[in-house]
Design a protein around this motif. Structure first.
Motif, short mmCIF file in Angstrom:
data_model
loop_
_atom_site.label_atom_id
_atom_site.label_comp_id
_atom_site.label_asym_id
_atom_site.label_seq_id
_atom_site.Cartn_x
_atom_site.Cartn_y
_atom_site.Cartn_z
N ARG A 175 0.72 -1.36 -0.22
CA ARG A 175 -0.30 -0.56 -0.02
C ARG A 175 0.99 0.98 0.20
O ARG A 175 0.77 2.84 -0.62
N LEU A 176 2.20 1.52 0.60
CA LEU A 176 2.99 2.33 0.74
C LEU A 176 3.13 2.49 -1.03
O LEU A 176 3.67 3.49 -0.91
N ASN A 177 3.38 1.77 -1.94
CA ASN A 177 4.01 1.48 -2.44
C ASN A 177 3.27 2.78 -3.80
O ASN A 177 3.47 2.89 -4.21
N ASN A 178 1.99 2.10 -3.41
CA ASN A 178 0.75 2.80 -4.57
C ASN A 178 1.18 4.01 -3.96
O ASN A 178 1.01 4.90 -4.60
N LEU A 179 1.48 4.73 -2.60
CA LEU A 179 1.13 5.87 -2.39
C LEU A 179 2.20 6.83 -2.78
O LEU A 179 2.31 7.75 -3.32
N SER A 180 3.43 5.77 -3.11
CA SER A 180 5.03 6.17 -2.88
C SER A 180 5.07 6.74 -5.00
O SER A 180 5.25 7.47 -4.62
N PHE A 181 3.96 5.96 -5.59
CA PHE A 181 4.34 6.48 -6.68
C PHE A 181 3.37 7.41 -7.09
O PHE A 181 2.98 8.51 -7.74
N TRP A 182 1.59 6.96 -6.21
CA TRP A 182 0.73 8.55 -6.40
C TRP A 182 0.94 9.70 -6.22
O TRP A 182 -0.15 10.37 -6.17
N ILE A 183 2.14 9.88 -5.45
CA ILE A 183 2.49 11.36 -4.88
C ILE A 183 3.40 11.96 -5.94
O ILE A 183 3.41 13.21 -6.37
N LEU A 184 3.67 11.69 -6.96
CA LEU A 184 4.94 11.57 -7.40
C LEU A 184 4.30 12.84 -8.85
O LEU A 184 4.68 13.74 -9.27
N PRO A 185 3.62 11.93 -9.70
CA PRO A 185 2.04 13.13 -10.59
C PRO A 185 1.56 14.41 -9.91
O PRO A 185 2.08 15.43 -10.66
N ALA A 186 1.85 14.07 -8.72
CA ALA A 186 1.86 15.29 -7.88
C ALA A 186 2.42 16.01 -7.52
O ALA A 186 2.14 17.46 -7.70
N ALA A 187 3.92 15.59 -7.44
CA ALA A 187 4.38 16.61 -7.09
C ALA A 187 5.21 17.83 -8.86
O ALA A 187 4.98 18.46 -8.42
N PHE A 188 4.92 16.93 -9.40
CA PHE A 188 5.37 17.68 -10.73
C PHE A 188 4.25 18.15 -11.43
O PHE A 188 4.27 18.97 -12.22
N GLY A 189 3.09 18.01 -10.89
CA GLY A 189 2.49 18.72 -11.52
C GLY A 189 1.98 20.14 -10.86
O GLY A 189 2.13 20.91 -12.00
N VAL A 190 2.45 19.82 -9.63
CA VAL A 190 2.37 21.29 -8.48
C VAL A 190 3.85 21.98 -9.71
O VAL A 190 3.78 23.17 -10.26
N LEU A 191 4.92 20.88 -10.00
CA LEU A 191 6.36 21.81 -10.26
C LEU A 191 5.52 22.43 -11.59
O LEU A 191 5.86 24.00 -12.66
N LEU A 192 5.19 21.40 -12.95
CA LEU A 192 5.08 22.53 -14.43
C LEU A 192 3.97 22.75 -13.85
O LEU A 192 4.01 24.51 -14.83
N ALA A 193 3.11 23.29 -12.96
CA ALA A 193 1.90 24.15 -13.08
C ALA A 193 2.59 25.79 -12.80
O ALA A 193 1.87 26.86 -12.66
N THR A 194 3.58 25.72 -12.09
CA THR A 194 4.31 27.13 -11.45
C THR A 194 4.48 28.13 -12.99
O THR A 194 4.91 28.93 -13.13
N PHE A 195 4.61 27.22 -14.13
CA PHE A 195 4.80 27.45 -15.22
C PHE A 195 3.20 28.74 -15.80
O PHE A 195 3.87 29.74 -16.57
N PHE A 196 2.35 27.91 -15.18
CA PHE A 196 1.06 29.05 -15.76
C PHE A 196 0.67 30.20 -14.95
O PHE A 196 -0.06 30.58 -14.65
N MET A 197 1.60 30.01 -13.39
CA MET A 197 1.44 31.55 -12.84
C MET A 197 2.32 32.44 -12.27
O MET A 197 2.95 33.18 -13.32
#
Lengths: 178, 533
Positions: free
Chosen positions: B112-134
């Protein structure tokens, strides 16, 4: 399955420990700098008197720099002096707030070469003190220092540089949050 | 990917769920491995597109296509994405797919931790890439985010960047805890530590490095956050802090980090070279000790990244000698690979081509690293394109080639289908030529004094920069071919056998291709002595 729990709790503790270690690096770095003179960091006022005066003559250069965007006038009353090791010396710095707003500033010292920093004793100074000046106000602050006779023989000149920072905004946010 | 595993469910186990929830809720190491690898592949094209913008701007001197501000954002995010979004997730994906199969475990220890480790990654890069539009644009202070550039002079989006780095760090740490716990507790009976496949060894040590340094990175960005928003002065000279302290903390993380990005590559290349040499790896024990010594040394060399900040001469000497010392265990590994190939029955399938290119080109990157380790010489090389050439040689034909080699090598095992050998070789030769065309001339312009991280340059660097840009465009296009080869294998590939490669050793090759959704529910019998891989 308890062996898995054991591994996980050990590793979790290691993670927390390394996070704290990251913050511990800050005081470790300060101590390390003090010992090695890394970055020419110097300490605040210290009391030092020496009996053997006049064996060696050291050339001291004073520099003042305004940090990016700092409008104050900031200068020392001389740019160079020759001093004897162990001798008490006096000089002064002038600060003038050239703007039309009250401001708070702080001057940060640095001695080079770095390994000479720990032999540069300031017995009276404004280091690490904040200066509050009204618009147009000007003050002169003395600096008393003595060069340690133990200064390594290969150092014949030292430079004391001060950089003046505008910390008005930081102080305002600090007061606002208090 | 759902097509891949369909129809291979065990009768007495439930197979994968249907639809999108299979991927959202999955706790299966094979599913999560695929997710990591596809995520990394997508990020490779995003980070690669940024590299294309950089090279287009540098095609000619003068300001051509983008503003200097946007150029800085490209350089910063290219670095961050390639390090944290491509190389690291790809290695974690490989770890997920391979470690349980190579040690004979049914799954990772903490699914289950394995699932969490992966799925927070797209969130992190979503946040990073969103800064281009800020407002203020994306982070523009370089991937090393030195204070005060990243604190006092940073765009307001730096707070999102800090948050993204925290999430990436949490993901890596959870992944590492999972890897270590799996390896230490779930090996098949009879597989002692010194019988583990080298990929497993390399990941065990990498995971320890991650646990040691990712929290320090988290601490560094936390200090930045406090300096920016809460009035502390960790890095503010005006408040009694020290910007140089940031560099020390950053590189205390950063140097082990660069080995995190290469140690699993050592494991991969060892497997591929022994398979296609049809000989067991030369000097297995020394390989393990070499990885361990490289990992230990990585903690005492960090200041070689900052020789020019003004260190006492003793410090310069210490970091210079300790850095040079790393060449010894690294040399042991290179010579072991060569000795494995020596008098072997070599064949040159695509994974082997990439592995051999790895050995040759990674060594070039290692040698330019030795040049940079010489403190007095580094005063000239510091912040020039020579440094850019050095770290791209160890990361692109180094780490990235090893990942590509791993994909070619294990793709038939994962999907059950062979890739097109001719297309694979075409991909290799295009990549090999273009990667050298891109990064080798950077040595020359660097030695001639061209600084890094600049959108414009002096006229005398124009010819080489044009060659570099042409190479970079070709390399970028070649990776589209890679995507094509992978997709073609999945949808139109020929069936692969369980063994796949004639000379392959190790537990994963005893399974079907593709392996069942759940494998090694009962531990395998290691009497056959096939564990050492």
């Amino acid at each position: 399955m308890s062996s898995i729990k054991k591994s996980v709790s050990k590793l979790f503790l290691a993670t927390v420990g390394m996070f704290l270690f990251g913050f511990a690096l800050v005081p470790i770095y300060d101590v390390f700098c003090e010992i090695t003179g890394l970055n020419g960091k110097v300490t605040g006022p210290t009391f030092s008197e020496y009996e053997d005066i006049g064996n060696r003559e050291i050339k001291i250069t004073f520099t003042t720099t305004n940090n990016n965007g700092m409008p104050w006038f900031f200068d020392s009353d001389r740019s160079q002096m020759k001093v004897k090791t162990g001798e008490q010396n006096l000089m002064s710095y002038v600060f003038t707030n050239t703007t039309d707003k009250p401001m708070i500033a702080q001057a940060i010292p640095s001695v080079s070469p770095g390994k000479g920093a720990q032999y540069f004793h300031k017995t009276e100074c404004f280091c690490f003190e904040q200066q509050y000046l009204e618009p147009g106000e000007s003050i002169s602050i003395p600096l008393k220092f003595v060069i340690d006779p133990d200064l390594p023989a290969d150092i014949s000149s030292l430079a004391l540089g001060y950089t003046l920072f505008d910390i008005t905004k930081d102080q305002m946010t600090k007061q606002a949050s208090n | 990917m759902s097509a891949v595993i369909e129809g291979h469910q065990d009768d007495h186990h439930h197979g994968p769920a249907k639809g999108i929830t299979r991927w959202l809720y999955t706790t299966n190491h094979k599913d999560i491995g695929s997710l990591y690898l596809w995520f990394s592949f997508i990020m490779l094209f995003i980070g690669g597109a940024m590299a294309m913008v950089i090279r287009a701007e540098l095609f000619e001197p003068g300001s051509q296509i983008v503003s200097p501000e946007f150029y800085n954002q490209m350089v910063t995010n290219h670095g961050l994405i390639m390090v944290f979004g491509v190389i690291m997730p790809a290695f974690v994906g490989l770890a997920n797919w391979l470690i349980p199969m190579q040690i004979g475990a049914p799954d990772m220890a903490l699914p289950r931790l394995n699932n969490l480790s992966f799925w927070i990654l797209p969130a992190a890069f979503g946040v990073l890439l969103a800064t281009f539009f800020m407002e203020g644009g994306a982070p523009n202070f370089g991937w090393t985010f030195y204070a005060p550039l990243s604190t006092e002079y940073a765009p307001p989006t730096v707070t999102y960047f800090i948050f993204a780095v925290h999430i990436m760090g949490a993901s890596s740490i959870m992944g590492s805890i999972n890897v270590i716990t799996t390896i230490l507790n779930m090996r098949a009976p009879g597989m002692t530590l010194m019988k583990m496949p080298l990929f497993v060894w390399s990941w065990l040590i990498t995971a320890y490095l991650l646990i040691a340094v990712m929290p320090v990175l988290a601490g560094a960005v936390t200090m930045m956050l406090m300096d920016i928003h809460f009035g502390t002065s960790f890095f503010k000279a005006g408040g009694g802090g020290d910007p140089v302290l940031f560099q020390h903390i950053f590189w205390f993380f950063g140097h082990p980090e660069v080995y995190i990005m290469i140690l699993p590559a050592f494991g991969i290349v060892s497997h591929i070279i022994e398979t296609f040499s049809r000989k067991p790896i030369f000097g297995y024990d020394s390989m393990v000790y070499a990885i361990a010594s490289i990992a230990l040394l990585s903690f005492v060399v960090w200041a070689h990244h900052m020789f020019t900040v003004g260190m006492p001469i003793a410090g310069e000497l210490f970091f210079m000698y300790s850095t040079m010392l790393i060449a010894i265990p690294t040399g042991v590994k290179v010579f072991n690979w060569l000795s494995t190939m020596f008098k072997g029955s070599l064949t040159f399938e695509t994974p082997m081509l990439f592995a051999i290119a790895f050995v040759a080109l990674f060594t070039i990157g290692g040698l330019s690293g030795l040049m940079l380790a010489i403190a007095p010489a580094d005063f000239q090389y510091h912040d020039t394109y020579f440094v850019v050439a050095h770290f791209h040689y160890v990361l692109v034909p180094g780490a990235l080639f090893s990942i590509i080699a791993a994909v070619y090598y294990w793709l038939p095992k994962w999907t059950g289908y062979m890739y097109d050998e001719f297309m694979g070789k075409t991909h290799f030769w295009l990549s090999f030529v273009s990667v050298n065309l891109t990064f080798f001339p950077m040595h020359f312009v660097g030695l001639a004094g061209m600084p890094r991280r600049i959108p414009d340059y002096a006229m005398q660097f124009a010819d080489y920069n044009m060659i570099v840009s042409v190479g970079a465009f070709l390399f970028g296009l070649s990776q589209l071919l890679f995507l094509y080869v992978v997709l073609k294998a999945i949808f139109y590939g020929k069936k692969a056998t369980g063994q796949v490669w004639e000379g392959a050793q190790g537990l994963e090759w005893t399974l079907d291709s593709p392996p069942a959704y759940h494998t090694f529910e009962t531990p395998p019998n290691l009497e056959a002595g096939e564990a050492k891989g």
